[in-house]
Design a protein around this motif. Structure first.
Motif, PDB file in Angstrom:
ATOM      1  N   ASP A  64      40.473  24.182  39.522  1.00 33.43           N
ATOM      2  CA  ASP A  64      40.869  25.104  38.452  1.00 33.43           C
ATOM      3  C   ASP A  64      40.093  26.421  38.553  1.00 33.43           C
ATOM      4  O   ASP A  64      40.667  27.514  38.370  1.00 33.43           O
ATOM      5  N   SER A  65      38.793  26.329  38.830  1.00 30.83           N
ATOM      6  CA  SER A  65      37.993  27.549  38.970  1.00 30.83           C
ATOM      7  C   SER A  65      38.458  28.373  40.166  1.00 30.83           C
ATOM      8  O   SER A  65      38.526  29.608  40.096  1.00 30.83           O
ATOM      9  N   LEU A  66      38.804  27.686  41.267  1.00 35.18           N
ATOM     10  CA  LEU A  66      39.283  28.397  42.450  1.00 35.18           C
ATOM     11  C   LEU A  66      40.614  29.088  42.179  1.00 35.18           C
ATOM     12  O   LEU A  66      40.830  30.230  42.608  1.00 35.18           O
ATOM     13  N   GLN A  67      41.503  28.419  41.448  1.00 35.76           N
ATOM     14  CA  GLN A  67      42.783  29.030  41.112  1.00 35.76           C
ATOM     15  C   GLN A  67      42.595  30.267  40.234  1.00 35.76           C
ATOM     16  O   GLN A  67      43.291  31.279  40.404  1.00 35.76           O
ATOM     17  N   ASP A  68      41.643  30.199  39.316  1.00 38.25           N
ATOM     18  CA  ASP A  68      41.361  31.370  38.473  1.00 38.25           C
ATOM     19  C   ASP A  68      40.858  32.538  39.312  1.00 38.25           C
ATOM     20  O   ASP A  68      41.254  33.698  39.100  1.00 38.25           O
ATOM     21  N   GLN A  69      39.981  32.253  40.279  1.00 34.00           N
ATOM     22  CA  GLN A  69      39.476  33.313  41.146  1.00 34.00           C
ATOM     23  C   GLN A  69      40.591  33.929  41.979  1.00 34.00           C
ATOM     24  O   GLN A  69      40.671  35.159  42.123  1.00 34.00           O
ATOM     25  N   LEU A  70      41.471  33.095  42.517  1.00 36.20           N
ATOM     26  CA  LEU A  70      42.581  33.619  43.319  1.00 36.20           C
ATOM     27  C   LEU A  70      43.535  34.454  42.466  1.00 36.20           C
ATOM     28  O   LEU A  70      44.065  35.467  42.929  1.00 36.20           O
ATOM     29  N   LEU A  71      43.748  34.037  41.210  1.00 35.04           N
ATOM     30  CA  LEU A  71      44.607  34.805  40.322  1.00 35.04           C
ATOM     31  C   LEU A  71      44.014  36.180  40.030  1.00 35.04           C
ATOM     32  O   LEU A  71      44.735  37.195  40.027  1.00 35.04           O
ATOM     33  N   LEU A  72      42.698  36.241  39.815  1.00 36.56           N
ATOM     34  CA  LEU A  72      42.047  37.529  39.587  1.00 36.56           C
ATOM     35  C   LEU A  72      42.156  38.434  40.810  1.00 36.56           C
ATOM     36  O   LEU A  72      42.392  39.642  40.692  1.00 36.56           O
TER      37      LEU A  72
END
Length: 287
Positions: A254-262
């Motif tokens: 989930d944290s990785l997906q948030d970083q990729l979205l940013l």
């Protein structure tokens, strides 16, 4: 004996033996930041140095700001109005700060420096010229300070000569360590988020392996036990949240997906700003 007339070659300037400059680390960091943000076509950045003159004559440089300019092999043009507006703004915050000189990026004095120094000589008597080598030509960021000495032949002024003066970087030990790191070329480029995470995880795994090896050596009797190290390891393990492997994997993903979205959103915004700038430039050319 009749007195004969001689034309004397002389330096029309006060002695530089007692002159020195002290520079705060904020000035160096500000200059480096301005150099990174410079226009693409600009080879160097110049700006104004602010500070005060101490009772012993030492120039204390504690602040600075960049001044837009254009230069060629024959002439230099400064944005004087911008320079004066910035000076007024700075003095509203700190009235004690006055102009003490100017700075430029690059290794040493360049051809157009005499013209710029002449302008600052009209702003303040005997200004200091600070040079910061942001190109790391000698393997580190060389910082030097100069004053100008007028070379005259009789009553005719021929040229201006820059003489180096002692320079003291005023900083705490922590600031000195940070500046030493900036002055050395440690990496070719800054890592992105994913590369930084990869390096951090590799270091974490190496530290965990060291802890495993130390615990095994203590259990097998190859190394004498140290109570302080044991308590430190126990406190570290106790501070970790108790998560099951599936829950931990979900948290990381989930944290990785948030970083990729940013990263994706920032890339879209950067593209939109670039298109808007090109459209505005085209519209100005048409008008």
């Amino acid at each position: 004996m009749a007195a004969s007339k001689h034309t004397v070659l002389q330096f029309n300037a006060p002695s530089t033996a007692s002159l020195s400059a002290k520079v705060h680390p904020l000035v160096i960091l500000n200059i480096c930041d301005c150099y990174v943000r410079r226009p693409d076509q600009a080879e160097r950045v110049i700006g104004t140095l602010l500070g005060s003159v101490l009772p012993d004559g030492t120039v204390d440089v504690c602040n600075s700001y960049a001044v837009p300019h254009t230069e060629s092999s024959e002439q230099v043009a400064l944005d004087i109005e911008y320079h004066h507006n910035m000076l007024v703004s700075h003095q509203k915050v700190n009235p004690k700060e006055v102009i003490v000189g100017w700075y430029s990026t690059g290794l040493g004095v360049k051809g157009g420096s005499a013209l710029i120094h002449d302008f600052y000589s009209r702003e303040v008597p005997n200004p200091v010229h600070l040079t910061v080598d942001t190109g790391f030509r000698n393997g580190e960021g060389t910082i030097k300070a100069y004053v100008s000495v007028n070379l005259a032949l009789g009553d005719l002024q021929l040229a201006a000569q820059f003489q180096k003066i002692p320079l003291d970087l005023r900083m705490l030990e922590a600031e000195r360590l940070g500046l030493d790191i900036l002055k050395t070329t440690a990496v070719d480029k800054l890592p992105n988020d994913l590369e930084g995470m990869e390096v951090t995880m590799e270091r974490l795994l190496a530290l965990i392996d060291d802890v495993y090896k130390y615990v095994d050596d203590v259990v097998e009797g190859r190394v004498a036990a140290d109570n302080s190290i044991g308590r430190f390891i126990a406190d570290t393990v106790a501070s970790l949240p108790k998560l099951s492997p599936p829950a931990f994997d979900k948290l990381v993903n989930d944290s990785l997906q948030d970083q990729l979205l940013l990263l994706y959103l920032s890339s879209i915004i950067r593209t939109q700003l670039g298109l808007a700038e090109k459209l505005n430039t085209a519209a100005d050319q048409i008008l």
